[in-house]
Enzyme design. Structure first.
Site, short mmCIF file in Angstrom:
data_model
loop_
_atom_site.label_atom_id
_atom_site.label_comp_id
_atom_site.label_asym_id
_atom_site.label_seq_id
_atom_site.Cartn_x
_atom_site.Cartn_y
_atom_site.Cartn_z
N SER A 155 0.75 -1.18 -0.10
CA SER A 155 -0.05 0.15 -0.08
C SER A 155 0.67 1.35 -0.12
CB SER A 155 -0.86 -0.04 1.34
OG SER A 155 -0.24 0.09 2.65
N LYS A 193 1.33 4.21 7.37
CA LYS A 193 0.48 4.98 6.78
C LYS A 193 1.15 6.35 6.71
CE LYS A 193 -2.17 1.83 4.79
NZ LYS A 193 -1.41 0.78 5.14
#
Length: 234
Positions: A155, A193
Site C-alpha cells: 500500500s 501509513k
C-alpha cells in the site's frame, strides 16, 4: 537556468526527502505547486531530470533522488536544514546479531527488528524483537530511540516502500500532517501509513490507489513512531 515552477518543485522534493526520506506523491506535488493536473508535474520532473538535478530510480515506484541543487536553493538548504537520508542497500541476508551496538568506528548500529508492519490491511500489533539489523548511523534521525520493522504489503509503493523492505522508525507519539508513521489502531492493529489530522479524525493514507484512506476517531489511533530510513535487500 530553471523556471520558477521547476525551482519550486525541486525545492519541495528536496525538503520532503530530507524530512521523510521518501519523495512526495504526484498529487502532493500538484497541490504544492497549485497545478490543475499531474501532467504538469510529469513535464517538470522530466525537465529537472534532463538538466541533471534529479534522477528517477529504476524498478521503484515514484522513487526520485536529488543529485544537485542550484546555488539559490543549496545555500538556503544548507542554512536551514540538516542532511536527510538516501535509501541505502544492505547486501545479503539480514543476520541475527547481538543487541549491543557495534563499535562507533563501524559507522553502524544494531537496531531491533520489532516484527512486521503492514503496508496494506492492518495486521496484528507490533511483535517482540525477532532479530537485529545493522543500520548506518547517518540514517538515524538525531537523538531518541529507533527501531526497525519488516514491511508486509504494497500500500506504500508510491512512496518507494516495497513489500519486504526494512523501515527504520524513530520512536515518538506525535506526528505532523504528511508524516509516514507507524499507527497503532485500537491497541490491536499496526500499520504504516501517511498521517493527517482532520478535526477530531485521523486519516491514514495509503500511497497506492488500490487502497482507500482510513478515517478513524483520534482516540483510536496512537502514533508509535515516524519513518526516518529504509533498507532494501536484493
Amino acid at each position: 537556468m530553471l523556471t520558477r515552477k521547476q525551482l519550486e518543485l525541486l525545492d519541495f522534493i528536496n525538503k520532503r526527502l530530507q524530512r521523510d526520506g521518501v519523495p512526495p506523491s504526484f498529487d502532493e506535488m500538484k497541490d504544492a505547486l497549485a497545478l490543475k493536473s499531474k501532467s504538469g508535474i510529469h513535464r517538470l520532473i522530466t525537465a529537472l531530470e534532463e538538466r541533471g538535478f534529479i534522477r528517477r530510480l529504476a524498478h521503484r515506484a515514484r522513487a526520485i533522488e536529488v543529485i544537485k541543487l542550484p546555488e539559490s536553493l543549496a545555500g538556503a538548504a544548507g542554512a536551514t536544514t540538516t542532511p536527510g537520508f538516501t535509501p541505502q542497500l544492505v547486501e545479503g541476508s539480514r543476520p541475527e546479531t547481538p543487541a549491543a551496538a557495534r563499535p562507533v568506528e563501524a559507522a553502524a548500529l544494531d537496531l531491533p527488528v520489532m516484527g512486521r508492519i503492514a503496508a496494506g490491511t492492518p495486521i496484528e500489533a507490533i511483535e517482540h524483537v525477532s532479530h537485529h539489523v545493522a543500520v548506518p548511523g547517518s540514517m538515524l534521525s538525531g537523538a531518541g530511540q529507533h527501531y526497525a520493522l519488516e514491511v508486509r504489503g504494497d500500500s506504500m509503493i508510491e512512496a518507494g516502500i516495497n513489500d519486504g523492505d526494512i523501515v527504520v522508525i524513530r520512536s515518538q507519539n506525535t506526528a505532523d500532517n504528511g508524516d509516514i508513521v507507524v499507527a497503532l489502531i485500537e491497541d490491536q492493529e499496526a500499520t504504516l501509513k501517511r498521517f493527517r489530522r482532520k478535526g477530531g479524525m485521523i486519516a491514514l493514507e495509503a500511497a497506492n490507489p488500490a487502497y482507500e484512506t482510513r478515517m478513524l476517531p483520534d482516540h483510536q489511533v496512537k502514533v508509535q513512531g515516524r519513518l526516518v530510513g529504509l533498507i532494501r535487500s536484493y
